[in-house]
Write a protein that holds these residues in place. Sequence first.
Motif, mmCIF file in Angstrom:
data_model
loop_
_atom_site.group_PDB
_atom_site.id
_atom_site.type_symbol
_atom_site.label_atom_id
_atom_site.label_comp_id
_atom_site.label_asym_id
_atom_site.label_seq_id
_atom_site.Cartn_x
_atom_site.Cartn_y
_atom_site.Cartn_z
ATOM 1 N N MET A 1 -24.383 -20.656 -2.081
ATOM 2 C CA MET A 1 -24.191 -19.343 -1.309
ATOM 3 C C MET A 1 -22.986 -19.312 -0.275
ATOM 4 N N ALA A 2 -22.025 -18.378 -0.489
ATOM 5 C CA ALA A 2 -20.761 -18.535 0.257
ATOM 6 C C ALA A 2 -20.482 -17.109 0.833
ATOM 7 N N PRO A 3 -20.646 -17.052 2.203
ATOM 8 C CA PRO A 3 -20.673 -15.496 2.732
ATOM 9 C C PRO A 3 -19.033 -15.345 2.943
ATOM 10 N N PHE A 4 -18.505 -14.279 2.809
ATOM 11 C CA PHE A 4 -17.149 -13.996 2.872
ATOM 12 C C PHE A 4 -16.687 -12.768 3.627
ATOM 13 N N VAL A 5 -15.509 -12.658 4.160
ATOM 14 C CA VAL A 5 -15.146 -11.478 4.853
ATOM 15 C C VAL A 5 -13.551 -11.255 4.421
ATOM 16 N N GLU A 6 -13.137 -10.196 3.813
ATOM 17 C CA GLU A 6 -11.844 -9.921 3.458
ATOM 18 C C GLU A 6 -11.411 -8.436 4.222
ATOM 19 N N GLY A 7 -10.010 -8.521 4.582
ATOM 20 C CA GLY A 7 -9.315 -7.474 5.228
ATOM 21 C C GLY A 7 -8.099 -7.461 4.832
ATOM 22 N N GLY A 8 -7.226 -6.425 5.347
ATOM 23 C CA GLY A 8 -5.781 -6.362 4.929
ATOM 24 C C GLY A 8 -5.392 -5.084 5.276
ATOM 25 N N ILE A 9 -4.178 -4.640 4.545
ATOM 26 C CA ILE A 9 -3.339 -3.295 4.514
ATOM 27 C C ILE A 9 -2.984 -3.046 3.258
ATOM 28 N N GLY A 10 -3.114 -1.963 2.856
ATOM 29 C CA GLY A 10 -2.578 -1.238 1.541
ATOM 30 C C GLY A 10 -2.094 0.206 1.553
ATOM 31 N N ALA A 11 -1.864 0.615 0.438
ATOM 32 C CA ALA A 11 -1.342 1.888 0.476
ATOM 33 C C ALA A 11 -2.030 2.629 -0.848
ATOM 34 N N SER A 12 -2.209 4.018 -0.373
ATOM 35 C CA SER A 12 -3.189 5.024 -1.609
ATOM 36 C C SER A 12 -1.902 5.901 -1.790
ATOM 37 N N ILE A 13 -2.077 6.451 -3.062
ATOM 38 C CA ILE A 13 -1.285 7.419 -3.704
ATOM 39 C C ILE A 13 -2.025 8.617 -4.132
ATOM 40 N N GLY A 14 -1.451 9.810 -3.513
ATOM 41 C CA GLY A 14 -2.226 11.086 -3.677
ATOM 42 C C GLY A 14 -2.209 12.091 -2.903
ATOM 43 N N SER A 15 -3.192 12.914 -2.867
ATOM 44 C CA SER A 15 -3.162 14.026 -1.843
ATOM 45 C C SER A 15 -4.448 13.829 -1.235
ATOM 46 N N PHE A 16 -4.436 13.671 0.090
ATOM 47 C CA PHE A 16 -5.726 13.765 0.885
ATOM 48 C C PHE A 16 -5.870 15.034 1.961
ATOM 49 N N GLU A 17 -6.952 15.366 2.033
ATOM 50 C CA GLU A 17 -7.224 16.422 2.993
ATOM 51 C C GLU A 17 -8.511 16.422 3.794
ATOM 52 N N THR A 18 -8.455 16.541 4.935
ATOM 53 C CA THR A 18 -9.673 16.402 6.033
ATOM 54 C C THR A 18 -9.805 17.964 6.653
ATOM 55 N N PHE A 19 -10.742 18.598 6.363
ATOM 56 C CA PHE A 19 -11.246 19.897 6.736
ATOM 57 C C PHE A 19 -12.330 20.056 7.548
ATOM 58 N N THR A 20 -12.346 20.201 8.806
ATOM 59 C CA THR A 20 -13.606 20.318 9.703
ATOM 60 C C THR A 20 -13.290 21.444 10.469
ATOM 61 N N PRO A 21 -14.545 21.953 11.316
ATOM 62 C CA PRO A 21 -14.223 23.244 12.393
ATOM 63 C C PRO A 21 -13.328 22.731 13.186
ATOM 64 N N ILE A 22 -12.911 21.151 13.676
ATOM 65 C CA ILE A 22 -11.987 20.910 14.741
ATOM 66 C C ILE A 22 -10.602 20.799 14.148
ATOM 67 N N ARG A 23 -10.478 20.123 13.035
ATOM 68 C CA ARG A 23 -9.107 19.937 12.644
ATOM 69 C C ARG A 23 -8.959 19.885 11.037
ATOM 70 N N ASP A 24 -7.743 20.234 10.567
ATOM 71 C CA ASP A 24 -7.292 20.385 9.415
ATOM 72 C C ASP A 24 -6.147 19.382 9.105
ATOM 73 N N LEU A 25 -6.380 18.356 8.498
ATOM 74 C CA LEU A 25 -5.146 17.323 8.203
ATOM 75 C C LEU A 25 -5.190 17.158 6.913
ATOM 76 N N GLN A 26 -3.784 16.960 6.593
ATOM 77 C CA GLN A 26 -3.211 17.223 5.029
ATOM 78 C C GLN A 26 -2.264 16.068 4.644
ATOM 79 N N SER A 27 -2.238 15.310 3.853
ATOM 80 C CA SER A 27 -1.014 14.271 3.495
ATOM 81 C C SER A 27 -1.137 14.173 2.012
ATOM 82 N N ALA A 28 0.329 13.997 1.567
ATOM 83 C CA ALA A 28 0.483 13.640 0.245
ATOM 84 C C ALA A 28 1.330 12.568 0.039
ATOM 85 N N ASN A 29 1.236 12.095 -1.282
ATOM 86 C CA ASN A 29 2.238 10.769 -1.309
ATOM 87 C C ASN A 29 1.585 10.008 -1.098
ATOM 88 N N PHE A 30 2.277 8.733 -0.336
ATOM 89 C CA PHE A 30 1.756 7.351 0.065
ATOM 90 C C PHE A 30 1.238 7.536 1.706
#
Length: 76
Positions: free
Chosen positions: A1-30
């Motif tokens: 048995m071996a516990p592990f933790v992984e972390g880092g930084i990466g990139a996502s490609i596509g279109s993302f949108e966060t829509f709530t009553p308080i905010r409307d955030l949009q982003s495309a590409n990387f």
Amino acid sequence: MAPFVEGGIGASIGSFETFTPIRDLQSANFIYHIPFTLGLALGPKNNIDVAFTYYFHPTVRQYAGAAALGISIPLK
């Protein structure tokens, strides 16, 4: 048995949108994301793992998570 933790930084490609009553955030590409995994490798050769993995997308204030089960099969 071996516990592990992984972390880092990466990139996502596509279109993302966060829509709530308080905010409307949009982003495309990387946009950057921060992956984080907490897991446990099992078995005599640690070839089975159980993990919880998360991706944080700070640009659009989103996160996604999953429970995962993995099996490593040696090619030799």
